[in-house]
Design a protein around this motif. Structure first.
Motif, mmCIF file in Angstrom:
data_model
loop_
_atom_site.group_PDB
_atom_site.id
_atom_site.type_symbol
_atom_site.label_atom_id
_atom_site.label_comp_id
_atom_site.label_asym_id
_atom_site.label_seq_id
_atom_site.Cartn_x
_atom_site.Cartn_y
_atom_site.Cartn_z
ATOM 1 N N LYS A 80 0.853 -1.183 0.000
ATOM 2 C CA LYS A 80 0.000 0.000 0.000
ATOM 3 C C LYS A 80 0.891 1.236 0.000
ATOM 4 O O LYS A 80 1.756 1.389 0.855
ATOM 5 C CB LYS A 80 -0.905 0.007 1.231
ATOM 6 C CG LYS A 80 -1.871 1.183 1.261
ATOM 7 C CD LYS A 80 -2.797 1.094 2.466
ATOM 8 C CE LYS A 80 -3.782 2.244 2.485
ATOM 9 N NZ LYS A 80 -4.696 2.180 3.663
ATOM 10 N N THR B 98 -10.099 1.738 -8.708
ATOM 11 C CA THR B 98 -10.871 1.699 -7.476
ATOM 12 C C THR B 98 -12.296 1.284 -7.809
ATOM 13 O O THR B 98 -12.930 1.875 -8.698
ATOM 14 C CB THR B 98 -10.891 3.075 -6.789
ATOM 15 O OG1 THR B 98 -9.552 3.483 -6.522
ATOM 16 C CG2 THR B 98 -11.671 3.007 -5.480
ATOM 17 N N GLY B 99 -12.827 0.309 -7.086
ATOM 18 C CA GLY B 99 -14.167 -0.178 -7.381
ATOM 19 C C GLY B 99 -14.215 -0.782 -8.765
ATOM 20 O O GLY B 99 -13.344 -1.555 -9.162
#
Length: 744
Positions: A611, A630-631
């Motif tokens: 991360k 993202t998503g």
């Protein structure tokens, strides 16, 4: 020191020396350098220890510290010191003469067992006893220097006392007595003499069996064999139990003692039981012949007693009492006598053996089948091909983490670490282990108690009876409990039955049903580290158990020298952990960690989750799979290309546009710049296609839809030309065009 620098304490030709008593140099003798004493600063300079070959002593690593104790030797003390020492010696010598100039009496004492038992007196080596001897004018506390105890009656004691005794001698005597007693107990667990005596007793008991009720019919037993479906053992009047009642042959062999307890009879009344209470007692004056043991129980009351007699008593011999057969007492044979119980009942059928105790015919080993447990008194050995060991091993659970806080010191109770919440609402197996500090052998009880969260009172969680060994030993008990029911835990070891507390230390509560070696909880270790952090200055190396406090640790080898290390030196922007360089070059090491959180590695292979908030790459990035985004707003990387399943692909400025699912948005904010520039201008011998569109298998298929803008085509002769807008008649048919596209 004299004013001219000469000394009055040095011995000519002999170097003055310092012997360190404490600290890092404890045990070392170091010479004081010639003229190395400074009288103004009260300091002296030490020479290097030439006898030490592996280390330089003293050095920056091993050196004196404030608070170290030392002795100066090979010096001539000033006369004032000598006179003072001689005066102290004279006083001590006079005190010794005053104390030892009279006769030292020693006494050999034999106890009254009944008095000692009634007052629960336990004599051990080192105890002081108030002794009165009118003939010698003695009325003082005298120390016990030696003890001899009977193994069968702990209150039958002979002991030595002396008006003067040295503590080391008393301690040695206590240890020797304990070791000797332990050896005696081990040797009496099994021997051939015990087996012979047991066989003799079994034959004697068989010959003395009689029918006290006229219950048995001899005609039901055929000569040489018994043929039946079932065998019932014991008569109805023998069908009783005596839980917690134990019998002991006293040292005299003509007395038998027993503990208190209940007599519970099952055979008197068909649908209920009868109970009587026995109080602890000693039966004396028993003959040395074979005797029967009876329970004399009130027919109308609840009180019972024990009768031991040679007589064969019937159950209803007395109108007011029952006489129940409980057991037998062997006759005295070569100083040996024992008790065997015969009460209870048993059944044998082809499918089951129901019995109270299974014992070896030679004595020693037995299996006691009790109402709520089975007690095995034997060394259990599994056959090589037995699966029993594997079955037992599968039921062993081992934890290891100490759930108690502060166990390095003795406390009234111990709190539990917060991690106990992991056992919330689960009744699980736990084990409590503790060091028992005993100097003699006696019956003891390990008790584990917990303070109930609701009642705020202590309740017993588990207990275990054991016999101490006379030295430091680790004892433990396993149990199941709901751990978060308790605020804290209290542990006690007490003598059984007196209740006198026994010293213990280092308790450990852990998950599982088997104990592991003692260790502190992680919470204790954290507290110790905080304590060390507060009191160390990191100018020296300090060791506190498993905690080392120091400034720098260097790692290396003989060939390359230092090649790695860890240090507390420097600022927040400096390296504290490195590998691949010396201490001086640690800021350029191939692997280095900075205090501000930065990390540098010359070649890193990272597995797992990474991360990061920002990054920069130079060179090639290889990805055979994975998701970027993202998503559902992003794309996947596969071996055959990039895929965005939801169609969210944006190029250029997004402002003013709404994303439509399943549609790739290619935007451009530049003046005259193409959103898509497709070129294929290399020379080839085959035909080329710039754009290929195939829209099929739909109810309304549209290959190209233009909302705004026209079509502009380039020609070498006229340059860029816009598509025609208007109508044209071709072959008699009127056609409509919009910017070069036929629309109808």
């Amino acid at each position: 020191m004299q004013g001219n620098g000469n000394t009055t304490v040095l011995i000519k030709g002999v170097s003055a020396k310092v012997i360190f008593q404490t600290g890092q140099l404890a045990g070392y003798t170091l010479e004081i350098r010639e003229y190395g004493f400074n009288s103004a600063t009260k300091t002296f300079t030490l020479l290097i220890n030439k006898d030490e070959k592996t280390l330089e002593i003293p050095s920056d690593m091993i050196r004196p510290a404030v608070g170290d104790k030392y002795i100066l030797v090979d010096i001539m003390m000033p006369p004032a010191y000598v006179n003072d020492a001689e005066a102290k010696l004279q006083i001590a010598a006079q005190e010794y003469l005053d104390k030892n100039s009279h006769i030292r009496n020693q006494y050999f004492v034999t106890s009254d067992p009944l008095y000692f038992k009634a007052n629960n007196i336990n004599i051990t080596v080192g105890f002081s006893v108030h002794f009165i001897d009118a003939a010698f004018g003695l009325d003082d506390n005298i120390r016990v220097t030696g003890v001899t105890k009977d193994l069968q009656n702990k209150y039958d004691v002979q002991f030595d006392m002396a008006e003067v005794s040295s503590l080391p001698g008393v301690v040695r005597t206590a240890i020797n007595n304990s070791n000797t007693l332990s050896g005696i107990i081990k040797n009496t667990k099994f021997n051939t003499e015990l087996a012979r005596q047991s066989y003799y007793f079994a034959r004697e008991m068989f010959d003395k069996v009689f029918d006290g009720e006229g219950y048995f019919d001899p005609e039901n037993i055929k000569p040489l064999s018994i043929e039946t479906k079932s065998i019932s053992l014991g008569s109805p009047m023998q069908a009783f139990a005596m839980p917690y009642v134990k019998f002991f042959v006293e040292n005299t062999l003509t007395s038998v003692s027993h503990t208190s307890g209940e007599v519970v009879h099952f055979g008197l009344q068909q649908n209920s039981t009868r109970k009587w209470f026995l109080t602890e007692n000693i039966i004396t004056g028993i003959s040395d012949k074979f005797n029967y043991i009876y329970i004399k129980a009130q027919k109308q009351g609840t009180i019972a007693s024990v009768v031991i007699t040679e007589e064969q008593l019937k159950v209803d011999n007395d109108p007011n009492y029952y006489f129940f057969e409980a057991g037998v007492l062997s006759s005295v044979n070569e100083g040996f006598r024992q008790v065997k119980m015969t009460h209870g009942f048993g059944m044998i059928n082809p499918a089951e053996l129901s019995i109270g105790k299974i014992s070896s015919p030679f004595g020693g080993s037995y299996i006691d089948i009790q109402q709520d447990k089975i007690k095995i008194h034997a060394d259990v050995e599994f056959a090589d091909d037995s699966i029993a060991f594997e079955q037992i091993n599968n039921q062993i659970f081992i934890g290891g983490e100490n759930l108690l806080v502060g166990t390095i010191e003795e406390r009234e109770y111990y709190d539990m670490i917060e991690k106990k919440e992991r056992y919330l609402n689960q009744e699980l197996p736990f084990t409590m282990s503790v060091d028992c500090l005993s100097t003699s052998i006696f019956d003891a009880l390990l008790v584990v108690m917990g303070k109930n969260n609701n009642t705020n009172t202590y309740e017993v969680i588990a207990q275990k009876e054991f016999k101490t060994q006379g030295f430091l030993e680790r004892v433990w008990v396993s149990f199941k409990t709901l751990l978060n029911r308790y605020k804290n835990i209290q542990i006690k070891i007490v003598k059984n039955p007196s209740g006198e507390e026994v010293q213990m230390q280092k308790p450990k509560l852990e998950f599982g049903n088997r104990p592991t070696d003692y260790s502190q909880s992680q919470y204790d270790a954290d507290l110790k580290i905080e304590e060390v952090e507060k009191k160390t200055n990191f100018l020296t190396t300090s060791i506190y158990g498993n905690i080392i406090a120091t400034g720098t640790v260097l790692l290396g080898n003989y060939e390359t020298g230092t090649n790695a290390g860890i240090t507390g030196e420097g600022t927040v922007n400096d390296v504290f952990l490195w590998g691949g360089s010396t201490y001086a070059n640690r800021n350029q090491a191939k692997v280095r960690f900075y205090r501000n959180g930065k990390f540098y590695a010359g070649d890193a292979h990272v597995e797992g989750y990474v991360k990061a908030t920002d990054g920069e790459f130079t060179g090639k990035i290889t990805a055979n799979s994975g998701w970027f985004g993202t998503g559902d707003k992003g794309f996947s990387v596969y071996t055959d290309g990039i895929i965005s399943k939801a169609g969210y692909v944006w190029l250029g400025e997004q402002e003013g546009f709404a994303q439509e699912n399943g549609m790739a948005m290619l935007l451009s904010s530049g003046n005259g710049q193409a959103s898509i520039d497709i070129r294929n201008e290399k020379t080839a011998s085959f035909g080329k296609t710039g754009i290929y569109i195939s829209i099929d298998k739909g109810s309304d298929n549209v290959a190209l839809r233009i909302r705004k803008g026209g079509i502009r085509v380039y020609s070498d002769s006229v340059g860029w030309q816009d598509g025609f807008t208007g109508t044209k008649t071709i072959g008699g048919t009127t056609l409509n065009f919009i910017k070069g596209i036929l629309v109808g």
